[in-house]
Design a protein around this motif. Structure first.
Motif: not given
Length: 234
Positions: A42, A49, A51-52, A171, A178-180
């Motif tokens: 990331l 970061y 993205q979180f 993103c 995906y971040p999650y």
């Protein structure tokens, strides 16, 4: 020294208020600094970061305490008002982040923590608990009561929630992940429900925080207004 008639301690003020806000800057700044040494994919991806949701919330929280600290030193009411404006969004957002993170982790950590992104206990607390606690203390002890209605808060939180979803999808179009991890498991309809539900929770947490403000400060008016969220505290 300034003090709203419903506010417990003077703020902005170069005394207890400044000590509280400098402690917040130090704690949240330390958590943010960790990101620059956290070597993950990331760090080199589109959106970094940010993205979180956690990091977006952390940034808003750090801005609140930095503005408050400068206001304490300079006595600037403009900076103090700006700090309180950002806090209206940041505080219930951080309560949401803490609630969702620890709640989902209690069910299945892999839904929200990607492989290789595991954090130490203290870093985890710095990201997912400290901001909510610090902002809540700042609200209750060093801030005037909020004057935002439930409709307005719902509108703001809905716009914020779906703007974040749009950002995550941008993103994803660049990074292809995906971040999650849980986002991979949800359909478009389920994501709509998730972000709508999250916006509703932010609104509910906002009312809860306003009620808590009245309870801790022993102010009947603030408690009543929190239970009648369409009206504004005068």
């Amino acid at each position: 020294m300034a003090r709203h008639h419903l506010q417990r301690f003077p703020s902005p003020s170069p005394s207890l208020s400044l000590a509280m806000h400098l402690a917040g800057v130090a704690a949240l700044g330390k958590a943010f600094q960790f990101l620059f040494s956290w070597d993950t994919p990331l760090a080199k991806s589109h959106g970094w970061y940010f993205q979180f949701l956690t990091i977006i919330g952390l940034t808003l929280s750090l801005a609140v305490f930095a503005l408050a600290a400068v206001a304490d030193v300079t006595g600037s009411t403009a900076l103090f008002d700006l700090k309180n404006l950002i806090s209206i969004v940041a505080t219930p957002l951080e309560v949401l982040v803490s609630t969702l993170y620890w709640g989902i982790c209690a069910i299945d950590t892999s839904l929200i923590v990607p492989p290789g992104f595991e954090l130490s206990t203290w870093v985890n607390i710095g990201f997912h608990l400290a901001p909510a606690v610090l902002l809540t203390l700042d609200l209750i002890l060093f801030s005037p009561p909020w004057t935002i209605s439930s409709y307005s808060m719902m509108s703001v939180s809905t716009v914020f929630a779906f703007s974040y979803w749009y950002w995550v999808e941008i993103c994803f179009s660049k990074n292809r992940w995906y971040p999650y991890p849980m986002f991979e498991l949800l359909t478009t309809g389920q994501r709509v429900l998730l972000f709508t539900f999250s916006a509703g929770l932010v609104t509910a947490f906002s009312s809860l925080l306003s009620w808590l403000y009245g309870v801790v400060n022993d102010n009947e008016q603030a408690r009543r207004e929190a239970l009648k969220p369409l009206r504004k505290v005068q």
